[in-house]
Structure formats: structure tokens, C-alpha cells
Design a protein around this motif. Sequence first.
Motif, PDB file in Angstrom:
ATOM      1  N   ALA A  94      -2.537   1.637  -9.512  1.00  0.00           N
ATOM      2  CA  ALA A  94      -2.099   1.812  -7.957  1.00  0.00           C
ATOM      3  C   ALA A  94      -3.368   1.635  -7.395  1.00  0.00           C
ATOM      4  O   ALA A  94      -3.378   1.093  -6.250  1.00  0.00           O
ATOM      5  N   SER A  95      -4.626   2.062  -7.647  1.00  0.00           N
ATOM      6  CA  SER A  95      -5.864   2.144  -6.833  1.00  0.00           C
ATOM      7  C   SER A  95      -6.208   0.476  -6.935  1.00  0.00           C
ATOM      8  O   SER A  95      -6.655   0.281  -5.692  1.00  0.00           O
ATOM      9  N   LEU A 109       0.864   4.012  -2.878  1.00  0.00           N
ATOM     10  CA  LEU A 109       0.596   5.436  -2.610  1.00  0.00           C
ATOM     11  C   LEU A 109       1.824   6.288  -3.251  1.00  0.00           C
ATOM     12  O   LEU A 109       1.500   7.398  -3.767  1.00  0.00           O
ATOM     13  N   ILE A 130      -3.991  -1.038  -4.295  1.00  0.00           N
ATOM     14  CA  ILE A 130      -4.353  -0.760  -3.013  1.00  0.00           C
ATOM     15  C   ILE A 130      -5.505  -1.708  -2.578  1.00  0.00           C
ATOM     16  O   ILE A 130      -5.703  -2.202  -1.289  1.00  0.00           O
ATOM     17  N   ILE A 162       1.193   6.615  -6.838  1.00  0.00           N
ATOM     18  CA  ILE A 162       0.057   7.467  -7.163  1.00  0.00           C
ATOM     19  C   ILE A 162       0.748   8.903  -7.058  1.00  0.00           C
ATOM     20  O   ILE A 162       0.554   9.899  -7.845  1.00  0.00           O
ATOM     21  N   ALA A 163       1.594   9.147  -6.040  1.00  0.00           N
ATOM     22  CA  ALA A 163       2.012  10.535  -5.710  1.00  0.00           C
ATOM     23  C   ALA A 163       2.797  10.915  -7.150  1.00  0.00           C
ATOM     24  O   ALA A 163       3.103  12.254  -7.480  1.00  0.00           O
ATOM     25  N   ILE A 198       0.719  -1.424  -0.129  1.00  0.00           N
ATOM     26  CA  ILE A 198      -0.052  -0.170  -0.068  1.00  0.00           C
ATOM     27  C   ILE A 198       0.846   1.316  -0.113  1.00  0.00           C
ATOM     28  O   ILE A 198       0.605   2.149  -0.644  1.00  0.00           O
ATOM     29  N   CYS A 199       1.924   1.182   0.747  1.00  0.00           N
ATOM     30  CA  CYS A 199       2.942   2.507   0.766  1.00  0.00           C
ATOM     31  C   CYS A 199       3.617   2.526  -0.627  1.00  0.00           C
ATOM     32  O   CYS A 199       3.635   3.765  -1.029  1.00  0.00           O
TER      33      CYS A 199
END
Length: 147
Positions: A46-47, A18, A50, A21-22, A14-15
Motif C-alpha cells: 500500500a505504501s 489507506l 501511495i 493499510i487500515a 490513495i484512498c
Amino acid sequence: MARLSDRIFGLAMICVALAYIASALQIQVSFLADPIGSKAFPIGVASIAIICCVVMILRPDEEPGWPAMWTVVSIFISIGLLVVYAYALKPLGFLIPTAIVAGALSYQINPKPVLAALTGLGLSVGLFVLFKFILDLGLVAFPKGWF
């Protein structure tokens, strides 16, 4: 403590998602971009990652049977070979590094030296023919000064 490894992996991924996504949000969009934009695909990937990780955290599998230490060492040897291979391609051409690394990886799978050497040579020549003549890639067979 049971089922901890899936939860740790899910949280770590998840990290990573994220961070992905960033980094996707930092993509500069030109004025000729499509209506969806170039950010949509990486954010979508990425979604989904997650969502999968959340499921992994909430419903983990049984603890796996971890491999023996020699297997882990073998994996790190393989990674090292592939890194050296990537750096050796340009100065040594395609055939020599590919034959050596393919032979070494084949030996790790099945420790028979003659068979591993033949596998390395066969893969080297076969992949060279495929990439150079069928896919028309600009590969160099041997170091530049040899011929």
C-alpha cells in the motif's frame, strides 16, 4: 481541466491504499509470528501504491482517448459473464460453464460464431486437462447427477 483523469484516479487509489493499510493494521498477530509480522507486506504494498499515486497526481499524463460506449458495455457484459460463471461452476461442473463463457468472451473479441464456439470448447477441455490431470486439482467435469 487538462490532465484531470490521472489526478482523480490517483486520489481515489490513495484512498483505497489507506483503507488497505487500515485493514492490514487489524490483522491479529499470533505469538509464533515472524519478526517482521504479517502486517508488513500489505502495508509495504500500500505504501508503494501511495507513492505511485502521488507521482501520478503531480505528473499526470495527457488526457486519454476514452473508448466508445460499446466498449464500455462490452466490458460490463464480460464482467457479468464472469460473475455468472463463478456461480455456475459448482452446480454445472467445469466443462459446460467454461465452454459457454470462453466462447462468449471469444465472440466479443472476434465475432465469428463458429470460431468462438470452437475456442470455447478447446479452452474448456484444455484447461480441464491442465487443471485436473497436470495440476491435480479436484475439478468436477459435469454435474454430479450425470454420471
